[in-house]
Every structure is written in C-alpha cells, then in structure tokens.
Design a protein around this motif. Sequence first.
Motif, PDB file in Angstrom:
ATOM      1  N   TYR A  42       0.827  -1.215   0.000  1.00  0.00           N
ATOM      2  CA  TYR A  42       0.000   0.000   0.000  1.00  0.00           C
ATOM      3  C   TYR A  42       0.859   1.261   0.000  1.00  0.00           C
ATOM      4  O   TYR A  42       0.597   2.211  -0.749  1.00  0.00           O
ATOM      5  N   GLU A  43       1.907   1.277   0.833  1.00  0.00           N
ATOM      6  CA  GLU A  43       2.733   2.477   0.951  1.00  0.00           C
ATOM      7  C   GLU A  43       3.537   2.757  -0.321  1.00  0.00           C
ATOM      8  O   GLU A  43       4.001   3.888  -0.531  1.00  0.00           O
ATOM      9  N   ASP A  44       3.702   1.747  -1.190  1.00  0.00           N
ATOM     10  CA  ASP A  44       4.447   1.940  -2.441  1.00  0.00           C
ATOM     11  C   ASP A  44       3.559   2.376  -3.599  1.00  0.00           C
ATOM     12  O   ASP A  44       4.059   2.709  -4.675  1.00  0.00           O
ATOM     13  N   GLN A  45       2.244   2.355  -3.399  1.00  0.00           N
ATOM     14  CA  GLN A  45       1.329   2.694  -4.490  1.00  0.00           C
ATOM     15  C   GLN A  45       1.286   4.211  -4.698  1.00  0.00           C
ATOM     16  O   GLN A  45       1.473   4.979  -3.753  1.00  0.00           O
ATOM     17  N   PRO A  46       1.044   4.653  -5.944  1.00  0.00           N
ATOM     18  CA  PRO A  46       0.922   6.097  -6.199  1.00  0.00           C
ATOM     19  C   PRO A  46      -0.147   6.720  -5.309  1.00  0.00           C
ATOM     20  O   PRO A  46      -1.199   6.111  -5.073  1.00  0.00           O
ATOM     21  N   SER A  47       0.094   7.911  -4.817  1.00  0.00           N
ATOM     22  CA  SER A  47      -0.811   8.536  -3.843  1.00  0.00           C
ATOM     23  C   SER A  47      -2.223   8.692  -4.400  1.00  0.00           C
ATOM     24  O   SER A  47      -3.197   8.567  -3.664  1.00  0.00           O
ATOM     25  N   GLN A  48      -2.339   8.935  -5.714  1.00  0.00           N
ATOM     26  CA  GLN A  48      -3.668   9.133  -6.320  1.00  0.00           C
ATOM     27  C   GLN A  48      -4.481   7.849  -6.342  1.00  0.00           C
ATOM     28  O   GLN A  48      -5.710   7.882  -6.495  1.00  0.00           O
ATOM     29  N   LEU A  49      -3.817   6.704  -6.195  1.00  0.00           N
ATOM     30  CA  LEU A  49      -4.499   5.411  -6.286  1.00  0.00           C
ATOM     31  C   LEU A  49      -4.731   4.757  -4.935  1.00  0.00           C
ATOM     32  O   LEU A  49      -5.466   3.764  -4.845  1.00  0.00           O
ATOM     33  N   LYS A  50      -4.128   5.272  -3.894  1.00  0.00           N
ATOM     34  CA  LYS A  50      -4.164   4.574  -2.602  1.00  0.00           C
ATOM     35  C   LYS A  50      -5.578   4.356  -2.077  1.00  0.00           C
ATOM     36  O   LYS A  50      -5.888   3.312  -1.503  1.00  0.00           O
ATOM     37  N   ASP A  51      -6.452   5.334  -2.254  1.00  0.00           N
ATOM     38  CA  ASP A  51      -7.803   5.220  -1.700  1.00  0.00           C
ATOM     39  C   ASP A  51      -8.758   4.456  -2.603  1.00  0.00           C
ATOM     40  O   ASP A  51      -9.903   4.201  -2.228  1.00  0.00           O
ATOM     41  N   GLY A  52      -8.310   4.093  -3.795  1.00  0.00           N
ATOM     42  CA  GLY A  52      -9.176   3.364  -4.717  1.00  0.00           C
ATOM     43  C   GLY A  52      -9.270   1.893  -4.376  1.00  0.00           C
ATOM     44  O   GLY A  52      -8.386   1.324  -3.721  1.00  0.00           O
ATOM     45  N   LEU A  53     -10.375   1.256  -4.812  1.00  0.00           N
ATOM     46  CA  LEU A  53     -10.514  -0.187  -4.620  1.00  0.00           C
ATOM     47  C   LEU A  53      -9.409  -0.912  -5.371  1.00  0.00           C
ATOM     48  O   LEU A  53      -9.047  -0.529  -6.479  1.00  0.00           O
ATOM     49  N   ALA A  54      -8.892  -1.977  -4.778  1.00  0.00           N
ATOM     50  CA  ALA A  54      -7.816  -2.755  -5.403  1.00  0.00           C
ATOM     51  C   ALA A  54      -8.405  -4.014  -6.034  1.00  0.00           C
ATOM     52  O   ALA A  54      -9.081  -4.791  -5.363  1.00  0.00           O
ATOM     53  N   TYR A  55      -8.145  -4.216  -7.309  1.00  0.00           N
ATOM     54  CA  TYR A  55      -8.582  -5.431  -8.012  1.00  0.00           C
ATOM     55  C   TYR A  55      -7.353  -6.323  -8.144  1.00  0.00           C
ATOM     56  O   TYR A  55      -6.513  -6.139  -9.032  1.00  0.00           O
ATOM     57  N   GLU A  56      -7.227  -7.255  -7.194  1.00  0.00           N
ATOM     58  CA  GLU A  56      -6.021  -8.089  -7.094  1.00  0.00           C
ATOM     59  C   GLU A  56      -6.184  -9.329  -7.967  1.00  0.00           C
ATOM     60  O   GLU A  56      -6.855 -10.293  -7.587  1.00  0.00           O
ATOM     61  N   LEU A  57      -5.552  -9.297  -9.139  1.00  0.00           N
ATOM     62  CA  LEU A  57      -5.696 -10.396 -10.098  1.00  0.00           C
ATOM     63  C   LEU A  57      -4.507 -11.354  -9.999  1.00  0.00           C
ATOM     64  O   LEU A  57      -3.884 -11.710 -11.000  1.00  0.00           O
ATOM     65  N   PHE A  58      -4.205 -11.754  -8.783  1.00  0.00           N
ATOM     66  CA  PHE A  58      -3.139 -12.721  -8.546  1.00  0.00           C
ATOM     67  C   PHE A  58      -3.519 -13.554  -7.340  1.00  0.00           C
ATOM     68  O   PHE A  58      -4.446 -13.222  -6.600  1.00  0.00           O
ATOM     69  N   ASP A  59      -2.811 -14.638  -7.157  1.00  0.00           N
ATOM     70  CA  ASP A  59      -3.010 -15.468  -5.976  1.00  0.00           C
ATOM     71  C   ASP A  59      -1.739 -15.413  -5.145  1.00  0.00           C
ATOM     72  O   ASP A  59      -0.694 -14.929  -5.619  1.00  0.00           O
ATOM     73  N   LEU A  60      -1.811 -15.885  -3.921  1.00  0.00           N
ATOM     74  CA  LEU A  60      -0.627 -15.894  -3.058  1.00  0.00           C
ATOM     75  C   LEU A  60      -0.222 -17.321  -2.727  1.00  0.00           C
ATOM     76  O   LEU A  60      -1.076 -18.166  -2.436  1.00  0.00           O
ATOM     77  N   ASP A  61       1.076 -17.577  -2.777  1.00  0.00           N
ATOM     78  CA  ASP A  61       1.625 -18.836  -2.272  1.00  0.00           C
ATOM     79  C   ASP A  61       1.876 -18.623  -0.785  1.00  0.00           C
ATOM     80  O   ASP A  61       2.787 -17.883  -0.399  1.00  0.00           O
ATOM     81  N   TYR A  62       1.038 -19.244   0.052  1.00  0.00           N
ATOM     82  CA  TYR A  62       1.113 -18.965   1.489  1.00  0.00           C
ATOM     83  C   TYR A  62       2.369 -19.530   2.143  1.00  0.00           C
ATOM     84  O   TYR A  62       2.740 -19.112   3.232  1.00  0.00           O
ATOM     85  N   ASP A  63       3.042 -20.459   1.479  1.00  0.00           N
ATOM     86  CA  ASP A  63       4.296 -20.981   2.031  1.00  0.00           C
ATOM     87  C   ASP A  63       5.438 -20.000   1.822  1.00  0.00           C
ATOM     88  O   ASP A  63       6.230 -19.742   2.729  1.00  0.00           O
ATOM     89  N   SER A  64       5.510 -19.431   0.607  1.00  0.00           N
ATOM     90  CA  SER A  64       6.609 -18.521   0.300  1.00  0.00           C
ATOM     91  C   SER A  64       6.231 -17.052   0.440  1.00  0.00           C
ATOM     92  O   SER A  64       7.093 -16.189   0.592  1.00  0.00           O
ATOM     93  N   GLY A  65       4.931 -16.754   0.363  1.00  0.00           N
ATOM     94  CA  GLY A  65       4.482 -15.372   0.390  1.00  0.00           C
ATOM     95  C   GLY A  65       4.571 -14.682  -0.956  1.00  0.00           C
ATOM     96  O   GLY A  65       4.287 -13.486  -1.065  1.00  0.00           O
ATOM     97  N   ASP A  66       4.952 -15.422  -2.012  1.00  0.00           N
ATOM     98  CA  ASP A  66       5.103 -14.831  -3.343  1.00  0.00           C
ATOM     99  C   ASP A  66       3.762 -14.732  -4.061  1.00  0.00           C
ATOM    100  O   ASP A  66       2.848 -15.538  -3.829  1.00  0.00           O
ATOM    101  N   SER A  67       3.673 -13.763  -4.983  1.00  0.00           N
ATOM    102  CA  SER A  67       2.488 -13.636  -5.827  1.00  0.00           C
ATOM    103  C   SER A  67       2.516 -14.709  -6.908  1.00  0.00           C
ATOM    104  O   SER A  67       3.570 -15.006  -7.471  1.00  0.00           O
ATOM    105  N   VAL A  68       1.350 -15.281  -7.183  1.00  0.00           N
ATOM    106  CA  VAL A  68       1.218 -16.266  -8.265  1.00  0.00           C
ATOM    107  C   VAL A  68       0.379 -15.620  -9.366  1.00  0.00           C
ATOM    108  O   VAL A  68      -0.807 -15.326  -9.179  1.00  0.00           O
ATOM    109  N   ILE A  69       1.027 -15.382 -10.527  1.00  0.00           N
ATOM    110  CA  ILE A  69       0.346 -14.730 -11.645  1.00  0.00           C
ATOM    111  C   ILE A  69      -0.411 -15.770 -12.446  1.00  0.00           C
ATOM    112  O   ILE A  69       0.115 -16.836 -12.763  1.00  0.00           O
ATOM    113  N   PHE A  70      -1.656 -15.477 -12.787  1.00  0.00           N
ATOM    114  CA  PHE A  70      -2.478 -16.439 -13.527  1.00  0.00           C
ATOM    115  C   PHE A  70      -2.094 -16.449 -15.000  1.00  0.00           C
ATOM    116  O   PHE A  70      -2.079 -15.402 -15.655  1.00  0.00           O
ATOM    117  N   ASP A  71      -1.760 -17.633 -15.505  1.00  0.00           N
ATOM    118  CA  ASP A  71      -1.618 -17.795 -16.952  1.00  0.00           C
ATOM    119  C   ASP A  71      -2.611 -18.843 -17.470  1.00  0.00           C
ATOM    120  O   ASP A  71      -2.901 -18.921 -18.649  1.00  0.00           O
TER     121      ASP A  71
END
Length: 485
Positions: A108-137
């Motif tokens: 959140y703190e790295d997002q552009p200030s104009q976008l911070k208050d907007g709804l986030a459409y998170e189009l990825f999954d999380l690997d809960y073991d590693s904490g990495d983002s999983v991009i859908f292909d």
Amino acid sequence: MEQDIIINYTEKDNQAEEGKNGWVTDLARFLDIMLTQVLGKKPNIILKSEGSSLSVAELKNTGILISILSPYFINSGQCLEAIEEFSKSSNFDSAKRLFKVLKTDVAYEDQPSQLKDGLAYELFDLDYDSGDSVIFDDYFGPAAENVYWMKMVDLAYDVHESLLLLQEAEKQEGVKPLYKRETIFLAETGQDLNVQRNVIRRELQRHGFRVLPDHMLPRDVESAEKVITEELNESIMSVHLIGNSYGDIPAGGDRSIVDMENKLAAQKVHDNPSDRKLQRLIWINPQQESSNDQQKTFIENIQRDLSTLEAAEIFQIPLEDFKNTLREELFDKNAGKDNLEKAINIDDNKLNVYLIYDKVDEEEAIIISKELIKAGINVIRTEFDQNVLALRKLHNEKLKLLDVGIIFKGKVNDNWVRMKLLDLLKAPGLGRRKPILGKAVIGGIGVEMHKEDYVDFDVEVLSMDKKEALSVNLDKFIKGLNKSI
C-alpha cells in the motif's frame, strides 16, 4: 470523450510467450467482452505502455484510466506521470475515474498517492508458504475461477458504473439534476465474505442504487470513522454481513472495521431518534463453529447490546435467504401488503395478542394459546408453512397490528428470545398507529426464568412451572394492562 478507457502499463508486464497474448492484452480483451455485455455496446479501450506516446489532450478526452500495478510499474516514471496528468486534467471527480489493477502484490505504501484510496482489483493469488504472488496464466483453472474472474467481473461493473456517472455529469453540467439515486451503505466484511459482499454490491448497482463505500477506507481509525460517518449520513440503509472472520483493525483502533461500522450506524440512529432515515439489516452467519473467540464475543455483543441494535433487523438464516429478504426490502417492499392484512385474524372487539414461538415449542405454545382464548382474547399465532420471505412479511405485519406481544421460551436459547424482544422494540418503526399495551416472556415447563435477564426490555416474565396455575398468571398479566377486556 473520445475514448472510454486507457489501460496504463509497462511493457514488461505484457511480455508474451510464443503463441500467447501478453497478460495486459488478455485483460483488455476480457474486459472488452464483459463491458460490451453490461454497457450494451462495445467500449473504446486503448492500451498505452510507457513506450507509447500519451499526450495531455488524450488524457483529457478519456473517461477512465486503469493502471496495472506491479514492481515494474512503480519504477516507471512515464506510467506514474500518466496518472499525475490524468488527475490534473480531469474535469470531474478523478477518484471515480482512476482504477488500479494489481498484477502482483504491491505494498500500500508503495502505491501512487492518487491510487491509494481506490478499490484494489487483485488479479493474482498468493503462495502462502513462500508469500510470493502467483500470476495467472491458466485463466480457466479452478483457482482462476475463484479469484481472477470474480475480480474481473467486479472491475467490469465498477468501470461501467463510473462511465454512467461520467455520462450523467456531462449531461447535467450546469443543470440541477431532477433525480438523485438512493444510496446503500454496504459495510465491509471479513475475508470469508468478500466474494458474497461483491455479489450483493453488483446486484444493488444493477438496480440503480449507489453503493458505499466505493473506495478503500483510510487505514487509521480517526480518518476511517470520519469517512464512514459521512457516508452513513448519505445512505437510506446500511447492510452488515457478519461471518466467521473478525476483520482488519485500523491503526490506532481496538475494534475491526466491521465492528466499527456497525457501531457507527447504531450511533447515527441513536443520536438522531427523530430521523429514522437509516434502516439497518444485519446478517449473522448461523454456522459459527470456525469463528475464533474474538468473533464469537463480537456476535454475542451484537445480539445482547441494545445500543447497537437501534432500528436494526437481525437475520441468522442462510445467506441466500437473506439476499432474498434484501431484494424484497428494496425492490418489492409493498408487494402483497393488502392481502397480508386480510390474512391476519385481527378482531377489533377483542384484545389481540401475538403469541411468538419457534416450531420446536409449538406443542407447549398451543397450551398458552388455549388459555388465552378461554379468557376471551384473540390470539394471533406464529405460522411456519410458508417460505422465509412470506413469513417475514407476516411477522412484521403482525408486529404492526398486535395489542400485546407474548414470547414463549421452551427449547429455544436466550439469543432467540432477545431477538424476538428486539422485534417488539422495533415495532413502532414499522408504522404502528398505537402503542403496544404489554409484553411478556413465558418460560416453558422446566425452564428457569429470571426477570433480571430481561430488565432492559420492560417485559413481564412468567412461567408455566410456578405453583400458581398458568391461567392465573396470564389473568394477572392481562388485567394489569391499560385496556378493559
């Protein structure tokens, strides 16, 4: 506007494997298909990467700017500059026209200030073991169905909503609008109900309601309270979905956003008793086995604390039944009203007592009903042989028409009794034309009754187990009312 939408992205986020489209290209294609369905016409969507020329004039003639956030995007000066210029050049509320799609996790703190208050459409999954983002292909796998497509639908409907608002604003510039859409406050939920909340939000939007919050709430408690209060003041109804997750606690606070929104909605009604503008519907998941102690305590407080339940209706029924109730409340409010009144056996020459009980206690409740009838009283009994919506309509109509309310406690628990007592408390708000003459709770055979348990409700507490006959107890109660019988 010359173009409806510009998608702002980096080339690295759209790199394609051989024989495949790039990730952003696919997103634009899917969004085009969905928007065509909801708009009824093909939208004009333009893709602009950091390598493309993008003039200020183009941005001025664009309805929506969708930015694809990723670590590459955050480090792209051209992409960030596009957001800055779009915000400056927007004639109307740019907050409703700026959308952020997260291809991967971006703090959140790295997002552009104009976008911070907007709804986030998170189009990825999380690997809960590693904490990495999983991009859908694989867009059509089971994981994508639960995450990617649900968020894509949300994005399409919200973009559609913003385009409609933009069109209305252009038409009405300098002209006072003749009609203002009604606003529903759809409270935040815990993680377990996010999908269901979005389904309800989309349905409300499809029926022409404005739904708040339509942005990310501030992360500190003071700012969040201010925004929530302002948006409740704009709303005719607040809808609260209470599941198994307590929800996030804002910085500086000691209660979750879910808890805080319910408290502030109750406070609005309490502070303005003459203004009954805000109607409140609270759904509690009847299956609480997986809730932690904090969530269970929160739910118990909702059911027991009268100050949080002003002008509220509590539903502890299957969620689909609650959705039907919400539809009825908003879309079919007066359907069948005249027939309902005729279906309830009101006798203007007698005292009309509504005997409220659960199906499991029907056998003992019938004993009470017979005693009341022997005393010359007209008994309005509880019904069970209809669907949930019909039963709710009947129940509310009976609350409007009764003279006296009697609740029977046999095998049911204290929370059930308290919810029925709250129904009696809310009865004046349903359109009653006269005060309720009396209220009582009667305990069944073997049920211990303590008056102090119901001290907040101004109610008589009777028992079928006392030495005095039930008929004597009822007779004393009825004769103590302010009506001759």
